[in-house]
Motif scaffolding. Sequence first.
Motif, PDB file in Angstrom:
ATOM      1  N   TYR A   1       2.927   1.566  -3.300  1.00 37.20           N
ATOM      2  CA  TYR A   1       2.048   1.856  -4.438  1.00 37.20           C
ATOM      3  C   TYR A   1       1.580   3.306  -4.405  1.00 37.20           C
ATOM      4  O   TYR A   1       1.451   3.947  -5.450  1.00 37.20           O
ATOM      5  CB  TYR A   1       0.851   0.905  -4.429  1.00 37.20           C
ATOM      6  CG  TYR A   1      -0.009   0.993  -5.670  1.00 37.20           C
ATOM      7  CD1 TYR A   1       0.302   0.253  -6.809  1.00 37.20           C
ATOM      8  CD2 TYR A   1      -1.133   1.819  -5.710  1.00 37.20           C
ATOM      9  CE1 TYR A   1      -0.486   0.330  -7.953  1.00 37.20           C
ATOM     10  CE2 TYR A   1      -1.913   1.908  -6.839  1.00 37.20           C
ATOM     11  CZ  TYR A   1      -1.591   1.161  -7.965  1.00 37.20           C
ATOM     12  OH  TYR A   1      -2.369   1.250  -9.099  1.00 37.20           O
ATOM     13  N   GLU A   2       1.314   3.838  -3.202  1.00 39.74           N
ATOM     14  CA  GLU A   2       0.939   5.251  -3.081  1.00 39.74           C
ATOM     15  C   GLU A   2       2.071   6.154  -3.579  1.00 39.74           C
ATOM     16  O   GLU A   2       1.823   7.185  -4.196  1.00 39.74           O
ATOM     17  CB  GLU A   2       0.622   5.582  -1.618  1.00 39.74           C
ATOM     18  CG  GLU A   2      -0.687   5.000  -1.125  1.00 39.74           C
ATOM     19  CD  GLU A   2      -0.844   5.165   0.380  1.00 39.74           C
ATOM     20  OE1 GLU A   2       0.066   5.758   1.018  1.00 39.74           O
ATOM     21  OE2 GLU A   2      -1.860   4.698   0.928  1.00 39.74           O
TER      22      GLU A   2
ATOM     23  N   PRO B   1       2.663   4.532  -8.137  1.00 43.79           N
ATOM     24  CA  PRO B   1       1.624   3.718  -8.789  1.00 43.79           C
ATOM     25  C   PRO B   1       2.165   3.089 -10.074  1.00 43.79           C
ATOM     26  O   PRO B   1       3.061   3.631 -10.717  1.00 43.79           O
ATOM     27  CB  PRO B   1       0.516   4.731  -9.094  1.00 43.79           C
ATOM     28  CG  PRO B   1       0.803   5.910  -8.229  1.00 43.79           C
ATOM     29  CD  PRO B   1       2.281   5.952  -8.053  1.00 43.79           C
TER      30      PRO B   1
ATOM     31  N   LYS C   1       0.821  -1.208   0.000  1.00 38.72           N
ATOM     32  CA  LYS C   1       0.000   0.000   0.000  1.00 38.72           C
ATOM     33  C   LYS C   1       0.853   1.255   0.000  1.00 38.72           C
ATOM     34  O   LYS C   1       0.623   2.195  -0.781  1.00 38.72           O
ATOM     35  CB  LYS C   1      -0.930  -0.006   1.217  1.00 38.72           C
ATOM     36  CG  LYS C   1      -2.098  -0.961   1.107  1.00 38.72           C
ATOM     37  CD  LYS C   1      -2.963  -0.909   2.366  1.00 38.72           C
ATOM     38  CE  LYS C   1      -4.188  -1.804   2.234  1.00 38.72           C
ATOM     39  NZ  LYS C   1      -5.002  -1.815   3.475  1.00 38.72           N
TER      40      LYS C   1
ATOM     41  N   LYS D   1       1.271   1.855 -13.820  1.00 40.48           N
ATOM     42  CA  LYS D   1       0.309   2.091 -14.884  1.00 40.48           C
ATOM     43  C   LYS D   1      -0.400   0.801 -15.277  1.00 40.48           C
ATOM     44  O   LYS D   1       0.216  -0.243 -15.464  1.00 40.48           O
ATOM     45  CB  LYS D   1       1.030   2.691 -16.103  1.00 40.48           C
ATOM     46  CG  LYS D   1       0.108   3.157 -17.211  1.00 40.48           C
ATOM     47  CD  LYS D   1       0.892   3.806 -18.333  1.00 40.48           C
ATOM     48  CE  LYS D   1      -0.024   4.308 -19.449  1.00 40.48           C
ATOM     49  NZ  LYS D   1       0.743   4.943 -20.552  1.00 40.48           N
ATOM     50  N   ASN D   2      -1.718   0.905 -15.395  1.00 43.97           N
ATOM     51  CA  ASN D   2      -2.590  -0.185 -15.846  1.00 43.97           C
ATOM     52  C   ASN D   2      -2.730  -1.335 -14.847  1.00 43.97           C
ATOM     53  O   ASN D   2      -3.288  -2.380 -15.190  1.00 43.97           O
ATOM     54  CB  ASN D   2      -2.111  -0.753 -17.198  1.00 43.97           C
ATOM     55  CG  ASN D   2      -2.145   0.290 -18.299  1.00 43.97           C
ATOM     56  OD1 ASN D   2      -3.016   1.154 -18.314  1.00 43.97           O
ATOM     57  ND2 ASN D   2      -1.169   0.235 -19.210  1.00 43.97           N
ATOM     58  N   LEU D   3      -2.224  -1.166 -13.631  1.00 45.38           N
ATOM     59  CA  LEU D   3      -2.387  -2.208 -12.614  1.00 45.38           C
ATOM     60  C   LEU D   3      -2.908  -1.580 -11.318  1.00 45.38           C
ATOM     61  O   LEU D   3      -2.352  -0.594 -10.842  1.00 45.38           O
ATOM     62  CB  LEU D   3      -1.060  -2.920 -12.331  1.00 45.38           C
ATOM     63  CG  LEU D   3      -0.521  -3.892 -13.382  1.00 45.38           C
ATOM     64  CD1 LEU D   3       0.821  -4.460 -12.939  1.00 45.38           C
ATOM     65  CD2 LEU D   3      -1.508  -5.030 -13.642  1.00 45.38           C
ATOM     66  N   THR D   4      -3.955  -2.165 -10.765  1.00 48.48           N
ATOM     67  CA  THR D   4      -4.434  -1.716  -9.458  1.00 48.48           C
ATOM     68  C   THR D   4      -3.523  -2.293  -8.375  1.00 48.48           C
ATOM     69  O   THR D   4      -2.701  -3.191  -8.631  1.00 48.48           O
ATOM     70  CB  THR D   4      -5.870  -2.202  -9.208  1.00 48.48           C
ATOM     71  OG1 THR D   4      -5.866  -3.652  -9.138  1.00 48.48           O
ATOM     72  CG2 THR D   4      -6.804  -1.746 -10.322  1.00 48.48           C
ATOM     73  N   LEU D   5      -3.697  -1.789  -7.163  1.00 50.59           N
ATOM     74  CA  LEU D   5      -2.899  -2.307  -6.049  1.00 50.59           C
ATOM     75  C   LEU D   5      -3.099  -3.806  -5.879  1.00 50.59           C
ATOM     76  O   LEU D   5      -2.127  -4.563  -5.758  1.00 50.59           O
ATOM     77  CB  LEU D   5      -3.290  -1.574  -4.755  1.00 50.59           C
ATOM     78  CG  LEU D   5      -2.715  -2.129  -3.453  1.00 50.59           C
ATOM     79  CD1 LEU D   5      -1.190  -2.067  -3.465  1.00 50.59           C
ATOM     80  CD2 LEU D   5      -3.287  -1.393  -2.258  1.00 50.59           C
ATOM     81  N   SER D   6      -4.335  -4.256  -5.883  1.00 49.92           N
ATOM     82  CA  SER D   6      -4.599  -5.683  -5.692  1.00 49.92           C
ATOM     83  C   SER D   6      -4.001  -6.519  -6.814  1.00 49.92           C
ATOM     84  O   SER D   6      -3.539  -7.647  -6.580  1.00 49.92           O
ATOM     85  CB  SER D   6      -6.106  -5.938  -5.575  1.00 49.92           C
ATOM     86  OG  SER D   6      -6.784  -5.514  -6.744  1.00 49.92           O
ATOM     87  N   GLU D   7      -3.980  -5.994  -8.024  1.00 48.99           N
ATOM     88  CA  GLU D   7      -3.386  -6.723  -9.146  1.00 48.99           C
ATOM     89  C   GLU D   7      -1.872  -6.820  -8.996  1.00 48.99           C
ATOM     90  O   GLU D   7      -1.268  -7.850  -9.338  1.00 48.99           O
ATOM     91  CB  GLU D   7      -3.746  -6.031 -10.461  1.00 48.99           C
ATOM     92  CG  GLU D   7      -5.220  -6.210 -10.848  1.00 48.99           C
ATOM     93  CD  GLU D   7      -5.639  -5.332 -12.019  1.00 48.99           C
ATOM     94  OE1 GLU D   7      -6.657  -5.663 -12.675  1.00 48.99           O
ATOM     95  OE2 GLU D   7      -4.962  -4.308 -12.291  1.00 48.99           O
ATOM     96  N   VAL D   8      -1.253  -5.766  -8.478  1.00 44.83           N
ATOM     97  CA  VAL D   8       0.194  -5.798  -8.251  1.00 44.83           C
ATOM     98  C   VAL D   8       0.542  -6.836  -7.187  1.00 44.83           C
ATOM     99  O   VAL D   8       1.483  -7.622  -7.332  1.00 44.83           O
ATOM    100  CB  VAL D   8       0.720  -4.411  -7.827  1.00 44.83           C
ATOM    101  CG1 VAL D   8       2.192  -4.474  -7.451  1.00 44.83           C
ATOM    102  CG2 VAL D   8       0.515  -3.402  -8.943  1.00 44.83           C
TER     103      VAL D   8
END
Length: 222
Positions: free
Chosen positions: A38-39, A42, A35, A44-51
Amino acid sequence: MTPPDLKDLLQLKDLHGLALDIDETLADSGLHWFKRVYEFHPIKNLTLSEVVKKYGFVEDVPEWDGTQETRDFMQSLLHSDEFNESIPLIEDANHIVNKINETVPIVAYITARPSTVRNSTEAWLKKHGFPDAPLLMRGEDVQVTTSDGLGRNKWKAQVLLDLYPYVNGIIDDNVLLTHELHHLDYQGVLYVYGNSTNGFDHYKHVVVCPTWQSVLDKIKSR
């Protein structure tokens, strides 16, 4: 406190018991790391959960490892009291650890966190009501990783070997620690928390525990 100091203390008190790992055993550190990084950076094209799902560990995210600014930020988090004291608790870990302590004494916390965050780590343990016990941390002379990728595990395995039989086991999430302890012919018990695999048949001192309740149940049944 150093491992020799702890062994002298336990020997003086004739006290035998278990050690506890902290990160991903008591503290939900992995998601907390994701978290915060990622803040800061970030992807590109990936949400936190996807990462999280794609990489599993923050150090394995190429976009972060390949950026000096992000590596520096991660290093700052490693040594940050604010960051370490704000890590969420793994649900019920504190309550069950206290029940375990009634059966087998908790005599140490052994963590690969750097000693620079001792104050915040001790504050975190106290805040969540864990049993009072000495805290052993990785010294500056111990590399987190080595060329074989096992630096912190080699260090912890040797500490456990040196403290045996006064520290006669540990509850830890790290599967790689099983291999290091096996190489050292460690006679204590490793309770592998958060794992349900049956791939440890040749490790006679490994007890697999998917949940904290199962840790408690298996300690009581021994």
